[in-house]
Every structure is written in C-alpha cells, then in structure tokens.
Write a protein that holds these residues in place. Structure first.
Motif, PDB file in Angstrom:
ATOM      1  N   SER A  14       0.840  -1.192   0.000  1.00 52.70           N
ATOM      2  CA  SER A  14       0.000   0.000   0.000  1.00 52.70           C
ATOM      3  C   SER A  14       0.878   1.246   0.000  1.00 52.70           C
ATOM      4  O   SER A  14       1.878   1.298   0.713  1.00 52.70           O
ATOM      5  N   GLU A  15       0.499   2.229  -0.804  1.00 46.63           N
ATOM      6  CA  GLU A  15       1.217   3.497  -0.878  1.00 46.63           C
ATOM      7  C   GLU A  15       0.247   4.653  -0.691  1.00 46.63           C
ATOM      8  O   GLU A  15      -0.821   4.668  -1.304  1.00 46.63           O
ATOM      9  N   ASN A  16       0.609   5.596   0.168  1.00 43.66           N
ATOM     10  CA  ASN A  16      -0.116   6.851   0.319  1.00 43.66           C
ATOM     11  C   ASN A  16      -1.533   6.680   0.861  1.00 43.66           C
ATOM     12  O   ASN A  16      -2.382   7.553   0.675  1.00 43.66           O
ATOM     13  N   PHE A  17      -1.805   5.557   1.542  1.00 44.32           N
ATOM     14  CA  PHE A  17      -3.171   5.281   1.987  1.00 44.32           C
ATOM     15  C   PHE A  17      -3.608   6.219   3.112  1.00 44.32           C
ATOM     16  O   PHE A  17      -4.749   6.678   3.135  1.00 44.32           O
ATOM     17  N   GLU A  18      -2.720   6.521   4.040  1.00 43.13           N
ATOM     18  CA  GLU A  18      -3.106   7.407   5.144  1.00 43.13           C
ATOM     19  C   GLU A  18      -3.474   8.804   4.638  1.00 43.13           C
ATOM     20  O   GLU A  18      -4.448   9.408   5.102  1.00 43.13           O
ATOM     21  N   GLU A  19      -2.734   9.315   3.676  1.00 41.76           N
ATOM     22  CA  GLU A  19      -3.028  10.627   3.102  1.00 41.76           C
ATOM     23  C   GLU A  19      -4.391  10.620   2.406  1.00 41.76           C
ATOM     24  O   GLU A  19      -5.158  11.583   2.500  1.00 41.76           O
ATOM     25  N   TYR A  20      -4.680   9.523   1.705  1.00 39.31           N
ATOM     26  CA  TYR A  20      -5.979   9.386   1.047  1.00 39.31           C
ATOM     27  C   TYR A  20      -7.097   9.379   2.090  1.00 39.31           C
ATOM     28  O   TYR A  20      -8.099  10.084   1.946  1.00 39.31           O
ATOM     29  N   LEU A  21      -6.929   8.588   3.171  1.00 41.18           N
ATOM     30  CA  LEU A  21      -7.947   8.520   4.222  1.00 41.18           C
ATOM     31  C   LEU A  21      -8.151   9.874   4.885  1.00 41.18           C
ATOM     32  O   LEU A  21      -9.281  10.232   5.256  1.00 41.18           O
ATOM     33  N   GLU A  22      -7.081  10.641   5.010  1.00 39.76           N
ATOM     34  CA  GLU A  22      -7.199  11.989   5.577  1.00 39.76           C
ATOM     35  C   GLU A  22      -8.093  12.854   4.690  1.00 39.76           C
ATOM     36  O   GLU A  22      -8.914  13.631   5.185  1.00 39.76           O
ATOM     37  N   GLN A  23      -7.966  12.721   3.366  1.00 38.20           N
ATOM     38  CA  GLN A  23      -8.816  13.470   2.439  1.00 38.20           C
ATOM     39  C   GLN A  23     -10.288  13.108   2.618  1.00 38.20           C
ATOM     40  O   GLN A  23     -11.163  13.945   2.440  1.00 38.20           O
ATOM     41  N   LEU A  24     -10.546  11.843   2.963  1.00 40.45           N
ATOM     42  CA  LEU A  24     -11.926  11.402   3.190  1.00 40.45           C
ATOM     43  C   LEU A  24     -12.499  11.963   4.488  1.00 40.45           C
ATOM     44  O   LEU A  24     -13.704  11.944   4.695  1.00 40.45           O
ATOM     45  N   GLY A  25     -11.604  12.410   5.381  1.00 40.65           N
ATOM     46  CA  GLY A  25     -12.057  12.904   6.674  1.00 40.65           C
ATOM     47  C   GLY A  25     -12.094  11.828   7.746  1.00 40.65           C
ATOM     48  O   GLY A  25     -12.760  11.981   8.771  1.00 40.65           O
ATOM     49  N   VAL A  26     -11.375  10.724   7.522  1.00 41.36           N
ATOM     50  CA  VAL A  26     -11.340   9.621   8.481  1.00 41.36           C
ATOM     51  C   VAL A  26     -10.545  10.068   9.712  1.00 41.36           C
ATOM     52  O   VAL A  26      -9.481  10.676   9.586  1.00 41.36           O
TER      53      VAL A  26
END
Length: 134
Positions: A14-26
């Motif tokens: 997995s790459e960049n998953f935390e940044e993506y989740l941050e965009q979702l507002g998780v």
C-alpha cells in the motif's frame, strides 16, 4: 470481462493510503488502524450482478450491485460514510465511484500480471494498493 476480478484477494502493499484517508475525513485513530490492516477482498458474481466483500480486522463491508446502475440504497463505508455508488466496467478497469455531501471519490481496480491494483482517488490524492490472489 469481469472474470479476471473474480476471486479472493489479499493486500500485499500500500502506498499513500493514510493521506488518502485523511482526504476522506477519516479520524486519526481509524486511519492508523486502516494503514496497518491487511484486508481481504472477495469479488463474486457475473457482469449482471456482482458483490464485493471487504474483510478488515475492524469491520467487514459487503455490497451487491448491477454494473452501471447507481445503487438503489445508500452504501455505508468502513468509516461509516453514507454514499451513493455506481460501479462500471471501463476498458478492463472496475471503476467504483462514491458520492456524498457534494464530495466524490473513485476506486479504480485493474488486474495486471495476476495482481489486482486498486487506485483510490480523492482531491488529487491517489493511493495505490496491490492485492495478490489467495
């Protein structure tokens, strides 16, 4: 051609998953759990009716749908967002679009050399996950 996607897949990288989740507002705690998790995705059915089940250590979700038709019900995501979804088959890619509260994100899955590559996109942030067949 839905056949290459059918089966059970386990996360390998997995790459960049935390940044993506941050965009979702998780929330930060759930983001941390999600980044450490190794989900298993099961895709079953045919082009007429598909189901995608995602098993995570903290929650399992499952959706059933017809390709190209917006879901008749609200999908509830692993982070408890209520979304409207549509999944299409586009040039060998399984494309899942979720919409909620004026926002939109996309999951584009492709099978390349026996691996399922999933690209999650929101607000110009892209995360790539690679799954191997179980």
């Amino acid at each position: 051609m839905i056949e290459p996607f059918l089966g059970t897949w386990k996360l390998e990288s997995s790459e960049n998953f935390e940044e993506y989740l941050e965009q979702l507002g998780v929330a930060p705690t759930l983001r941390h759990l999600a980044v450490l998790d190794k989900p298993i995705i099961s895709i079953r059915g045919s082009e007429a009716q598909l189901s995608i089940k995602i098993q995570r250590s903290f929650k399992t979700t499952e959706i059933s749908f017809e390709l190209g038709k917006e879901f008749e019900f609200d999908e509830t995501t692993a982070d408890n967002r209520k979304v409207k979804s549509i999944v299409t088959l586009d040039g060998g890619s399984l494309v899942h679009v979720q919409k909620w509260l004026g926002k939109e994100m996309t999951i584009k899955r492709q099978v390349v050399h026996g691996k399922m590559i999933a690209k999650y996109s929101m607000n110009n942030v892209v995360s790539t996950q690679t799954f191997g067949k179980v």
